[in-house]
Design a protein around this motif. Structure first.
Motif, mmCIF file in Angstrom:
data_model
loop_
_atom_site.group_PDB
_atom_site.id
_atom_site.type_symbol
_atom_site.label_atom_id
_atom_site.label_comp_id
_atom_site.label_asym_id
_atom_site.label_seq_id
_atom_site.Cartn_x
_atom_site.Cartn_y
_atom_site.Cartn_z
ATOM 1 N N ARG A 119 0.839 -1.201 0.000
ATOM 2 C CA ARG A 119 0.000 0.000 0.000
ATOM 3 C C ARG A 119 0.867 1.241 0.000
ATOM 4 N N PRO A 120 0.452 2.238 -0.732
ATOM 5 C CA PRO A 120 1.242 3.470 -0.711
ATOM 6 C C PRO A 120 1.122 4.190 0.642
ATOM 7 N N LEU A 121 2.215 4.785 1.058
ATOM 8 C CA LEU A 121 2.218 5.506 2.318
ATOM 9 C C LEU A 121 1.505 6.837 2.150
ATOM 10 N N PRO A 122 0.808 7.272 3.174
ATOM 11 C CA PRO A 122 0.171 8.600 3.063
ATOM 12 C C PRO A 122 1.227 9.695 2.979
ATOM 13 N N PRO A 123 0.904 10.786 2.340
ATOM 14 C CA PRO A 123 1.913 11.846 2.215
ATOM 15 C C PRO A 123 2.293 12.407 3.587
ATOM 16 N N SER A 125 4.257 10.916 5.808
ATOM 17 C CA SER A 125 4.643 9.920 6.833
ATOM 18 C C SER A 125 6.090 9.498 6.584
ATOM 19 N N PRO A 126 6.817 9.194 7.661
ATOM 20 C CA PRO A 126 8.232 8.815 7.474
ATOM 21 C C PRO A 126 8.331 7.411 6.842
ATOM 22 N N PRO A 127 9.351 7.228 6.050
ATOM 23 C CA PRO A 127 9.513 5.886 5.442
ATOM 24 C C PRO A 127 9.900 4.853 6.497
ATOM 25 N N ALA A 128 9.454 3.654 6.305
ATOM 26 C CA ALA A 128 9.719 2.617 7.309
ATOM 27 C C ALA A 128 11.053 1.980 7.123
#
Length: 128
Positions: A119-123, A125-128
């Protein structure tokens, strides 16, 4: 007699014994082929009996103590008889096909379900 003369006589005697042993071994191998003479035809019979008669007869190309001609005749007839036997066995085998049967086609594996997509990350949010 000198030592060199004795060594020469011993070497010649050993060579003659070795030639005699080879001639006897080849003679027995040719003699064992007699069981197949009926199947080998006239050429096989001629090679068999000709080699044995030449080996036993007192008339030789080379003098009798030198058995190289007898060894050559026995070896040649043994090679010819072996060739005839192999040809006879090859004619008795069932013929093999000259083509290869078609290979069954293998189907590529069918995927059962599509691979899950991340799933794309919401704008923001820090990358995991």
């Amino acid at each position: 007699m000198s030592l060199e003369g004795r060594l020469l006589v011993a070497a010649i005697a050993l060579l003659m014994l070795a030639m005699l042993a080879v001639a006897i071994v080849l003679g027995f191998r040719v003699w064992k082929m007699r069981r197949m003479l009926a199947e080998l035809g006239a050429g096989g019979k001629f090679a068999f009996w000709g080699a044995l008669i030449y080996t036993i007869s007192p008339v030789d190309l080379l003098p009798d103590p030198i058995l190289l001609d007898d060894i050559g005749i026995l070896a040649g007839s043994l090679l010819y008889l072996t060739h005839l036997v192999r040809k006879l066995h090859a004619s008795r085998r069932p013929p093999t096909p000259h083509y290869l049967p078609p290979m069954p086609q293998q189907q590529p594996p069918v995927p059962t379900s599509p691979a899950p997509q991340p799933r794309p990350l919401p704008p923001g949010s820090p990358p995991a």
